[in-house]
Write an enzyme that holds these catalytic residues in place. Structure first.
Site, PDB file in Angstrom:
ATOM      1  N   CYS A 179      48.503  11.502  82.590  1.00  0.00           N
ATOM      2  CA  CYS A 179      48.580  10.149  82.028  1.00  0.00           C
ATOM      3  C   CYS A 179      48.749  10.212  80.513  1.00  0.00           C
ATOM      4  O   CYS A 179      48.411  11.206  79.863  1.00  0.00           O
ATOM      5  CB  CYS A 179      47.331   9.344  82.379  1.00  0.00           C
ATOM      6  SG  CYS A 179      47.265   8.844  84.110  1.00  0.00           S
TER       7      CYS A 179
ATOM      8  N   HIS B  19      47.489   4.273  79.154  1.00  0.00           N
ATOM      9  CA  HIS B  19      46.210   3.546  79.135  1.00  0.00           C
ATOM     10  C   HIS B  19      45.413   3.851  77.876  1.00  0.00           C
ATOM     11  O   HIS B  19      45.775   4.726  77.074  1.00  0.00           O
ATOM     12  CB  HIS B  19      45.394   3.887  80.394  1.00  0.00           C
ATOM     13  CG  HIS B  19      45.026   5.344  80.523  1.00  0.00           C
ATOM     14  ND1 HIS B  19      43.994   5.922  79.821  1.00  0.00           N
ATOM     15  CD2 HIS B  19      45.556   6.325  81.303  1.00  0.00           C
ATOM     16  CE1 HIS B  19      43.893   7.195  80.156  1.00  0.00           C
ATOM     17  NE2 HIS B  19      44.838   7.480  81.046  1.00  0.00           N
TER      18      HIS B  19
END
Length: 236
Positions: free
Chosen positions: A198, A182
């Site tokens: 992440c 992301h």
């Protein structure tokens, strides 16, 4: 000598004529304009009928779309997006996460790849394996998983997408895991081990990668123990 009778008769005739003329004057046409006694006073103009109240015009507020240009921090040259030489047997379109060197490679084929600087998991939160992109989202909402809330109870339970959202401009969800590739609203964390697992890129870089990636894209995450030499011989 004036005849007295003749004079009297003449006087009566004159008097009767004067009376007749006065009567004619006062009995003139009824439509005659009245005499204006004070011509220097002008009559007031007729007053306009009151108009109904109208709400002043108000323009519709302009809503600014969220900006994707969040990357004001000057990036070190090695973390800037660039095409580099990269030897791999993986098919074009594959994503390879070089966790220890904080790079993401998008394989182009013919010994080349697009290399992006990334932020990865901090100590104790790195992981490795093979996944695939199962979902893509623009300006995604963020719902911290229960594991993260247990560690950081102060986190919001839900945050709408936008420039202030930690997931940034784009997100690509990996398999059935809680991990994503992301964007970020903290571009100064690129090149660091800071996340809960992440993979983060600048908003500009994740937007570029997002445009190349399809659902089903293969993602290979290398472990921290496989620290590879920097293969970043830039070609352009």
């Amino acid at each position: 000598m004036i005849n007295l009778d003749t004079f009297k008769t003449y006087s009566r005739a004159v008097a009767l004529s004067a009376v007749a003329i006065s009567a004619i004057a006062f009995a003139g046409p009824a439509k005659a304009a009245p005499v204006q006694l004070f011509p220097f006073f002008q009559p007031l103009p007729p007053m306009a009928a009151p108009q109904p109240y109208q709400q002043p015009y108000q323009a519709t507020p302009y809503q600014v779309a969220p900006s994707e240009d969040q990357d004001a921090v000057e990036m070190p040259a090695r973390f800037r997006r660039q095409t580099v030489s990269y030897a791999t047997r993986e098919a074009p379109g594959t994503i390879i996460i070089d966790t220890p060197n904080t790079y993401l490679y998008y394989v182009l084929g013919n010994g080349q790849a697009v290399r992006y600087g990334i932020g990865v998991g901090r100590d104790g939160f790195t992981w490795s394996g093979v996944q695939s992109v199962t979902k893509k989202a623009e300006w995604p909402d963020w719902t911290p998983p229960p594991e993260m809330i247990a560690r950081q109870p102060y986190l919001p339970r839900h945050m709408a997408g936008g420039p202030g959202n930690p997931l940034g401009a784009r997100a690509m969800y990996l398999g059935g895991t809680i991990y994503r590739i992301h964007g970020t609203n903290a571009p100064d964390t690129i090149g660091k081990h800071v996340s809960s697992g992440c993979i983060r890129l600048t908003n500009n870089d994740v937007t570029d990668l997002y445009s190349r990636v399809n659902v089903g894209t293969k993602v290979i995450v290398l472990p921290m123990t496989e620290r590879r030499a920097d293969l970043g011989a830039a070609t352009r």
